[in-house]
Design an enzyme around this catalytic site. Structure first.
Site, PDB file in Angstrom:
ATOM      1  CD  GLU A  52     -36.982  -8.363  40.887  1.00 53.72           C
ATOM      2  OE1 GLU A  52     -36.349  -7.916  39.907  1.00 53.72           O
ATOM      3  OE2 GLU A  52     -36.913  -9.551  41.271  1.00 53.72           O
ATOM      4  CD  GLU A 102     -39.923 -12.613  40.708  1.00 52.85           C
ATOM      5  OE1 GLU A 102     -40.740 -11.689  40.558  1.00 52.85           O
ATOM      6  OE2 GLU A 102     -38.834 -12.659  40.137  1.00 52.85           O
TER       7      GLU A 102
END
Length: 467
Positions: free
Chosen positions: A225, A320
């Protein structure tokens, strides 16, 4: 006489083999999960193919149309997950890991794992493999040490590999060591350009160190991220920075060290497609990149197909997604995540689907302070030796138990409120997963090579069909 007997025996065996195959081709087996938990990936009565289509809407499976090859389905083995597993009794832990990773029998065949390079936000504390005192640096990685992982992550991985040799493992860092960053901290900040070469060495040391432990890292992402500075730990890395780091540092460092671990870029939501597209558009970085990793917390899975269409030779991964609906004793909210995450990702070219995360305790821990995920329940809840299976466990089981690595996604038609995806396994079996997101039962037919079986999917339920 002996020759005649051998020939006769062979003919009889061939007859029964052909008869069994013909019988198998006339029937589909089904495993069903319902929100009331009356069925949890439970086998149902066999469904017979016939030439009569009837008047039901028909879902068609066409195994002549091939798409991506699947690498597997699984979970993130966070440091917290590993810690909880190591707190179990050895016998209980082994039994649980066999159930999770074994193929056949009672095993659900989990075939893909994600681990954090250093700590993630689902660790008890923050660490890297080269933490130093303020003002110190270590550009040659002389002090690099996998030590923090030797208490839990590495032992658990070794036990898993003994059960499932060759399971694919992805490594993702949440942050570089703090001394490499603009804010000298574990949360937020960016990687200083002068430490790009040192950070590339950090990856090389990690992959070599894990290999020395008998653990092969199949792929890495450059940063978890990279547009999210809110986790503890975390690090911001904009597209141009990641592009430069891959092209000038990480790619050449892997090449020089003879490392064949795949490099995946981005590792974030598909709401900023310009991030991966800009890096893939740079030939200097593109040559080192296997593909793009995505999460699905924002944006649409259809963006993965847009990236695929722009660069069809590069692979796509779903690395994810947290699935927590229906934890506890209430309705099991399985249909929506199977449809939105598992099916949508696979239909949009993802080679794997990895859910976040494998295990947590009853308080959704362990996690870091001030930026650790407080609402991330595991696929299983571990309370000492007590194991509770949550919705993510069954979401993955509907795929991992029936679709082994090497399976190929094949075509299946789309129907309103009946999401589906189909696969052809290396053994030649067809696997169809269907999710009914409607609040009423849906009768339908499944057509394959001119034959049809009829079935009804209960409301908000999921079925896996195999023939």
């Amino acid at each position: 006489m002996n020759l005649r007997l051998v020939l006769l025996t062979g003919c009889i065996l061939l007859f029964f083999s052909l008869s069994a195959n013909a019988q198998q081709a006339r029937e589909a087996r089904q495993w069903l999960t319902t929100p009331d938990r009356a069925s949890l990936v439970a086998p149902q009565a066999a469904l017979r193919f016939s030439s009569e289509a009837g008047t039901l809407p028909v879902l068609t499976v066409d195994d002549a149309q091939h798409f991506q090859t699947m690498d597997g389905f699984g979970f993130a083995l966070t440091g917290g997950s590993a810690q909880l597993l190591m707190r179990m009794g050895a016998t209980q832990r082994t039994a649980l890991l066999k159930e999770l990773f074994s193929k056949g029998g009672d095993g659900i065949g989990v075939s893909y794992l994600r681990v954090s390079i250093g700590s993630s936000d689902m660790n008890e504390r923050v660490y890297s493999y080269d933490d130093l005192s303020p003002g110190e640096t270590d550009v040659e990685m002389a002090k690099f040490d996998l030590g923090p992982d030797r208490a839990d992550v590495i032992p658990v991985l070794k036990e898993i590999l003994a059960i499932r040799p060759g399971i694919q493992i992805l490594g993702s860092p949440w942050s570089a060591p703090a001394w490499m960053k603009t804010n000298d901290g574990v949360k937020g900040g960016e990687l200083k350009p002068e430490y790009y070469p040192a950070y590339a060495k950090y990856f090389v040391k990690y992959i070599a160190g894990m290999l020395a432990e008998g653990i092969t890292i199949d792929a890495i992402t450059v940063e978890n991220e990279p547009l999210n500075p809110k986790n503890t730990p975390s690090m911001v890395m904009f597209a141009q920075e990641q592009d430069t780091f891959i092209a000038k540092n990480l790619g050449p460092a892997f090449e020089k060290a003879g490392i064949r671990t795949k490099i995946l870029l981005y590792d974030h939501n598909p709401d900023v497609p310009s991030y991966p597209l800009s890096i893939l558009g740079d030939r200097a970085a593109n040559q080192y990149v296997d593909g793009t990793a995505f999460h699905l917390y924002g944006g649409q899975a259809s963006v993965l197909t847009e990236v695929h269409n722009a660069y069809p030779k590069k692979n796509l991964y779903l690395t994810e997604q947290s699935v927590t609906a229906g934890r506890g004793e209430g309705p099991l909210g399985i249909a929506e995540p199977v449809s939105r995450v598992m099916i949508d990702a696979a239909r949009n070219w993802a080679r794997n689907v990895v859910l976040w995360n494998l295990a947590a305790d009853p308080q959704n821990g362990p996690h870091t302070n001030d930026g650790g995920c407080t609402g991330c329940s595991g696929a299983i809840t571990l309370d000492g030796d007590s194991v509770t299976k949550n919705v993510a466990y069954y979401v993955v089981e509907h795929f991992s138990r029936f679709v082994p690595p090497g399976s190929v996604r094949v075509a299946s038609s789309e129907m309103e409120q009946l999401a589906s995806v189909a696969f052809l396994t290396p053994e030649g079996k067809v696997v169809l997963v269907v999710s009914n997101t409607g609040n009423f039962p849906k009768p339908f037919g499944v057509k394959y090579q001119g034959k049809v079986f009829q079935t009804t999917m209960p409301s908000e339920s999921v079925g896996t069909y195999v023939w």
